[in-house]
Design a protein around this motif. Structure first.
Motif, short mmCIF file in Angstrom:
data_model
loop_
_atom_site.label_atom_id
_atom_site.label_comp_id
_atom_site.label_asym_id
_atom_site.label_seq_id
_atom_site.Cartn_x
_atom_site.Cartn_y
_atom_site.Cartn_z
N PHE A 12 12.44 74.95 -16.76
CA PHE A 12 12.20 76.29 -16.21
C PHE A 12 13.51 77.02 -15.92
N CYS A 13 13.50 78.33 -16.15
CA CYS A 13 14.62 79.20 -15.76
C CYS A 13 14.03 80.48 -15.20
N GLU A 14 14.80 81.17 -14.37
CA GLU A 14 14.30 82.44 -13.86
C GLU A 14 14.12 83.44 -14.98
N ARG A 15 15.08 83.41 -15.91
CA ARG A 15 15.01 84.31 -17.06
C ARG A 15 15.64 83.57 -18.23
N LYS A 16 15.16 83.83 -19.42
CA LYS A 16 15.70 83.11 -20.57
C LYS A 16 16.92 83.87 -21.12
N CYS A 17 18.05 83.19 -21.25
CA CYS A 17 19.26 83.83 -21.79
C CYS A 17 19.07 84.01 -23.31
N PRO A 18 19.52 85.12 -23.87
CA PRO A 18 19.20 85.44 -25.27
C PRO A 18 19.84 84.52 -26.31
N TYR A 19 20.82 83.70 -25.91
CA TYR A 19 21.46 82.80 -26.88
C TYR A 19 20.90 81.38 -26.79
N CYS A 20 20.02 81.15 -25.82
CA CYS A 20 19.64 79.76 -25.47
C CYS A 20 18.45 79.28 -26.29
N ASP A 21 18.56 78.10 -26.90
CA ASP A 21 17.41 77.53 -27.60
C ASP A 21 16.95 76.22 -26.96
N PHE A 22 17.34 76.02 -25.70
CA PHE A 22 16.85 74.82 -25.00
C PHE A 22 15.35 74.97 -24.74
N ASN A 23 14.72 73.84 -24.49
CA ASN A 23 13.28 73.86 -24.22
C ASN A 23 13.07 74.26 -22.76
N THR A 24 13.10 75.57 -22.52
CA THR A 24 12.98 76.06 -21.14
C THR A 24 12.27 77.40 -21.15
N TYR A 25 11.54 77.67 -20.06
CA TYR A 25 10.62 78.80 -20.03
C TYR A 25 10.79 79.58 -18.73
N GLY A 61 18.75 68.00 -15.69
CA GLY A 61 19.20 69.09 -16.55
C GLY A 61 18.05 70.02 -16.90
N GLY A 62 18.36 70.97 -17.77
CA GLY A 62 17.27 71.89 -18.10
C GLY A 62 17.67 72.87 -19.17
N GLY A 63 17.19 74.08 -18.97
CA GLY A 63 16.55 74.57 -17.78
C GLY A 63 17.50 74.68 -16.57
N THR A 64 16.88 74.99 -15.49
CA THR A 64 17.61 75.15 -14.23
C THR A 64 16.93 74.30 -13.16
N PRO A 65 17.43 73.07 -12.94
CA PRO A 65 16.77 72.20 -11.95
C PRO A 65 16.67 72.85 -10.57
N ALA A 96 23.14 73.46 -12.13
CA ALA A 96 22.74 74.54 -11.22
C ALA A 96 23.23 75.86 -11.78
N ASN A 97 22.45 76.88 -11.55
CA ASN A 97 22.84 78.22 -11.98
C ASN A 97 23.42 78.94 -10.76
N PRO A 98 24.62 79.50 -10.87
CA PRO A 98 25.24 80.13 -9.70
C PRO A 98 24.35 81.21 -9.08
N GLY A 133 23.31 87.67 -20.88
CA GLY A 133 22.00 87.77 -20.21
C GLY A 133 21.89 86.89 -18.99
N ARG A 134 23.03 86.55 -18.39
CA ARG A 134 23.00 85.65 -17.24
C ARG A 134 22.44 86.36 -16.01
N ILE A 135 21.77 85.61 -15.14
CA ILE A 135 21.21 86.23 -13.93
C ILE A 135 22.27 86.32 -12.84
S1 SF4 Z 1 20.09 79.40 -17.62
FE1 SF4 Z 1 20.81 77.86 -19.11
S2 SF4 Z 1 18.96 76.73 -19.74
FE2 SF4 Z 1 18.28 78.64 -18.71
S3 SF4 Z 1 17.96 80.08 -20.39
FE3 SF4 Z 1 20.06 80.39 -19.64
S4 SF4 Z 1 21.36 79.05 -20.93
FE4 SF4 Z 1 19.20 78.40 -21.21
#
Ligand code: SF4
Length: 378
Positions: A12-25, A61-65, A96-98, A133-135
């Motif tokens: 899980f992430c708050e928002r998906k970054c446009p370059y990211c192809d990890f399995n996260t929603y 890891g993740g995602g954003t634990p 962790a996401n800052p 696209g970082r939060i």
């Molecule tokens: S925060 Fe990290 S894992 Fe989440 S969408 Fe952005 S790059 Fe992907």
């Protein structure tokens, strides 16, 4: 089996970054509680099924634990301790996401036994963070590092991304300087890559954004090597630098091709003989655990040729230790030169490889083209 590395995927992430192809929603907050419970159930059951084996690292890891609250993370880490014999000095990392953390959250992580933090800083330039696209903003990085230190974290990694389309050397140098000034124990620097299926790939295909430039990325990589060496960091893996004694123990397990178990949607596991992975959808993962079904989505037996090739490809990523020749001999009953003599000698003649009695490793000349060298072994 010696001792496992345990990877736990929080998709899980708050928002998906446009370059990211990890399995996260993004947008799945309503699932968090149920997910944490089922993930904990799966970890505990798998550990018990294996007879509560020893584990030496845990990596959230993740995602954003850190989108999960401390109670949810506690459920997960309690399950690890119940299912596994976790070493006293185990490295327990959380990404962790800052933008999702504060001192209270870090203190809670410390209380749960997390002793290493990996912060996705990515850049110290506001425009670049927006492009990515970082939060979080630049100020959030300083705040997060200060909060982490105040909470007692003495093992901190910062992730940085370089080689954005048209990125001037000056902004990359600025990001490196700021990162160095924060004195993290570990730094990971990744080149921006265009992954299929991402919004970034679409923008590039539509001509709205130029593709990242290989030559530019090679120059920026060289600059990172110079500046980080000057600041006392050891370049120990192609994309990773550490203060002496602070290499990432969990990732070393992958690079040394040692056994690991992955939990959570889309996580991979490998016991040296077989590799397998779980279903990618968080909803399907939850349903399967709740109904007592296996979460495995697929797997493959690793024949010796594959295992040897992967040992070379992964081990050569370790720039200082390389592939251990005695270690290779002990595992496969043959020396690396018996198996890969012609390739190794050719790379040595090109000045890309060093062959010593104890190891084979890349030379600095190979670092910028490492990926092209490593595919020789698969
Ligand atoms: S925060 Fe990290 S894992 Fe989440 S969408 Fe952005 S790059 Fe992907």
């Amino acid at each position: 089996m010696d001792a496992w590395g345990i990877y736990i995927h929080i998709p899980f992430c708050e928002r998906k970054c446009p370059y990211c192809d990890f399995n996260t929603y993004a947008g799945m907050t309503s699932l968090y509680e149920r997910f944490a419970r089922t993930l904990a159930q799966e970890i505990r059951a798998e550990g018990e099924r294996r007879g509560r084996p020893r584990a030496r690292t845990v990596f959230l890891g993740g995602g954003t634990p850190t989108v999960l609250n401390p109670d949810q993370l506690a459920l997960i880490l309690d399950a690890v301790r119940a299912g596994f014999d976790l070493a006293e000095n185990a490295e327990i990392t959380s990404e962790a996401n800052p933008g999702t953390v504060d001192r209270a959250r870090f203190e809670a992580l410390r209380e749960l036994g997390v002793n290493r933090l990996s912060l996705g800083a990515q850049s110290f330039n506001a425009d670049e963070l927006r492009f990515l696209g970082r939060i979080h903003g630049v100020e959030d990085i300083y705040r997060a590092v200060e909060a982490a230190r105040a909470a007692g974290f003495d093992n901190l990694n910062l992730d940085l991304i370089y080689g954005l389309p048209g990125q001037p050397t000056s902004t990359w140098e600025h990001s490196l300087r700021e990162a160095i000034a924060l004195a993290p124990e570990h730094l990971s620097c990744y080149a921006l890559t265009v992954e299929e299926g991402t919004p970034l790939a679409r923008w590039v295909a539509e001509g709205r954004v130029p593709a990242p430039d290989d030559d530019l990325q090679a120059d920026l990589y060289a600059r990172a090597r110079e500046m980080l060496a000057g600041a006392g960091y050891v370049h120990y893996e192609i994309s990773n630098w550490a203060r002496p004694g602070h290499m990432c123990a969990h990732n070393l397990i992958y690079w040394r091709n040692e056994p690991y178990l992955g939990f959570g949607p889309g996580a991979h596991s490998c016991d040296l003989h077989r590799r397998w992975w779980t279903v990618r959808s968080p909803q399907v993962y939850i349903q399967r655990v709740e109904s007592g079904e296996s979460t495995e989505a697929g797997g493959e037996v690793l024949d010796e040729q594959t295992a040897m090739g992967e040992t070379m490809m992964l081990g050569l990523r370790l720039l200082q230790e390389g592939v251990s020749r005695p270690g290779f001999q002990a595992r496969f009953g043959r020396d690396v030169l018996q198996v890969y003599g012609p390739i190794l000698r050719r790379l040595e003649d090109l000045g890309l490889l060093e062959i010593a009695d104890a190891f084979v490793r890349l030379t600095p000349r190979a670092y910028p083209i490492a990926n092209r060298v490593l595919v020789e072994f698969i």
